[in-house]
Design an enzyme around this catalytic site. Structure first.
Site, PDB file in Angstrom:
ATOM      1  N   ASP A 146       0.857  -1.190   0.000  1.00 24.16           N
ATOM      2  CA  ASP A 146       0.000   0.000   0.000  1.00 24.16           C
ATOM      3  C   ASP A 146       0.890   1.236   0.000  1.00 24.16           C
ATOM      4  O   ASP A 146       1.497   1.567   1.020  1.00 24.16           O
ATOM      5  CB  ASP A 146      -0.897   0.025   1.250  1.00 24.16           C
ATOM      6  CG  ASP A 146      -2.001  -1.032   1.213  1.00 24.16           C
ATOM      7  OD1 ASP A 146      -1.915  -1.961   0.389  1.00 24.16           O
ATOM      8  OD2 ASP A 146      -2.945  -0.920   2.015  1.00 24.16           O
ATOM      9  N   LYS A 167      -7.284   3.423  -2.269  1.00 24.84           N
ATOM     10  CA  LYS A 167      -7.517   3.293  -0.828  1.00 24.84           C
ATOM     11  C   LYS A 167      -7.694   4.680  -0.239  1.00 24.84           C
ATOM     12  O   LYS A 167      -7.011   5.622  -0.654  1.00 24.84           O
ATOM     13  CB  LYS A 167      -6.305   2.567  -0.227  1.00 24.84           C
ATOM     14  CG  LYS A 167      -6.274   2.491   1.294  1.00 24.84           C
ATOM     15  CD  LYS A 167      -5.066   1.666   1.775  1.00 24.84           C
ATOM     16  CE  LYS A 167      -4.825   1.824   3.260  1.00 24.84           C
ATOM     17  NZ  LYS A 167      -3.621   1.080   3.731  1.00 24.84           N
ATOM     18  N   LYS A 216     -10.279   0.117  -1.208  1.00 29.89           N
ATOM     19  CA  LYS A 216     -10.033  -0.205   0.199  1.00 29.89           C
ATOM     20  C   LYS A 216     -10.394   0.991   1.067  1.00 29.89           C
ATOM     21  O   LYS A 216      -9.909   2.100   0.840  1.00 29.89           O
ATOM     22  CB  LYS A 216      -8.566  -0.594   0.410  1.00 29.89           C
ATOM     23  CG  LYS A 216      -8.215  -0.885   1.890  1.00 29.89           C
ATOM     24  CD  LYS A 216      -6.799  -1.470   2.030  1.00 29.89           C
ATOM     25  CE  LYS A 216      -6.346  -1.523   3.492  1.00 29.89           C
ATOM     26  NZ  LYS A 216      -4.963  -2.067   3.630  1.00 29.89           N
TER      27      LYS A 216
END
Lengths: 245, 245
Positions: free
Chosen positions: A106, A170, A199
């Site tokens: 990430d 995300k 996400k």
């Protein structure tokens, strides 16, 4: 496409807890986390069947060792939580995390470059990391840190992440001034459609929070409260005493 | 030894503003900082004669360009603000910052390893970065993030930083649960004596804050409020209306 098998429209309450667990990234990123806490965290992930543990780079190898042979993956955040490293450092940090056993990365995008209008830098930054992550067989999520962005910047960030080959967008780092909102998740899902995962992360503390994110279009939930979220769903008395639902 | 020329016991109030300015690291580390803000920040540093600008790695090259030929140095934080990267990534990040024009590197130590009792890892981590920084002619400060540490951990961290070749110990990232305190600065100065510099940072907003840190033994101040701190000292009416002194 390697994002979660949950469709954007899935509603979990009536389904088994394991469906919810399988879209939770079990997250422990505080800077003062100890080895003993990492061990407990990985044991919880195994017990509950979370998608992934999320740990800082210095804990990737230990986590990969503890989870070896299980279905729980190791995820590591890169340039975290500010996103203000150079692309070259981000690539090397991602490469090392993969080598240590992570399979999900990430990265925080370059928020300052986005806010400066430098779309080319933002896209090249993501593409640089994407190349490394996909060469290593990993999956790349791009953190927008939505609380710092305007509506237009959120839209642009999703488009650039898509163009640059990310697997997920995300919402948040969990260290910024705000976390995931259902509105942001819906917006991001609207831009990426079914091409990328979404996400939701940051401030997701209860089962109600988690379900609201899934209903808004999230396919993965990042939270440090995964265990209590599952307990909340499995224990009606616990639910009614905590948030009144 | 390459730390500030201010002695630990210096008391600045009666001296010229330039003495105070010369021990301020003019700091701008928010993740959403734009290029225009970096330009203004560097111009302020030139105008007031601050020791250094502190900017994230992605802004090192621009800052070095803007400050070229001046006495204001460029500082960059490494593994910031969590300190939970691997040593290998920290070394590469520091190397790149130096190549881009930084001459001061503030690294966050591995807080989790310290709290896990792994002194060897903490020391090797600092030594690894120290080698790179000193090979490149730079100066290394080690951020303890004191708000997360026990008294014993603060003492050990100072000892390890000294043993590993750091030039300064530094209190805080400014992103943690607390910033610099005069007690912590005095403690750190007590451990490192005159062998290392001590940088106080995090939550230093006023001239009173800055002077308290210098009196406690700080030789450098990290703050984003350097301009208003100097204005506070040069304008009696401003001082009396802000903090009553």
């Amino acid at each position: 496409m390697s994002h979660s098998t949950l469709s954007p429209s899935i509603v979990v309450p009536s389904g088994p807890l394991s469906v919810l667990a399988s879209c939770i990234d079990h997250t422990l990123l505080e800077p003062d986390v100890t080895g003993a806490q990492i061990e407990r965290h990985c044991a919880e992930a195994l017990e509950h069947g979370f998608a992934c543990v999320f740990v800082n780079p210095c804990w990737a190898a230990l986590s990969a060792h503890l989870l070896h042979g299980s279905s729980v993956r190791v995820g590591v955040p890169i340039a975290f939580p500010l996103g203000a490293s150079t692309t070259s450092t981000k690539r090397i940090e991602a490469e090392e995390a993969l080598r240590l056993g992570a399979t999900e990365i990430d990265m925080v995008l370059n928020i300052g470059a986005l806010r400066s209008g430098d779309r080319n830098l933002v896209e090249q930054d993501i593409r640089g990391v994407s190349e490394v992550v996909h060469s290593g067989g990993g999956l790349l999520k791009v953190i927008l840190e939505t609380a710092l962005l305007t509506l237009d910047e959120k839209l642009v960030a999703c488009q650039l992440a898509m163009a640059a080959g990310a697997d997920y967008v995300k919402t948040s780092t969990g260290f910024g001034p705000g976390g995931a909102t259902a509105d942001d998740v819906a917006l991001m899902r609207g831009v990426v459609g079914d091409k990328l995962g979404v996400k939701a992360s940051g401030g997701i503390r209860t089962a109600a929070d988690a379900l609201a994110m899934l209903q808004a279009g999230a396919s993965r939930i990042g939270t440090s409260a995964g265990v209590s979220i599952l307990q909340g769903l499995s224990s009606p008395s616990h639910i009614s005493s905590s948030r009144g639902y």
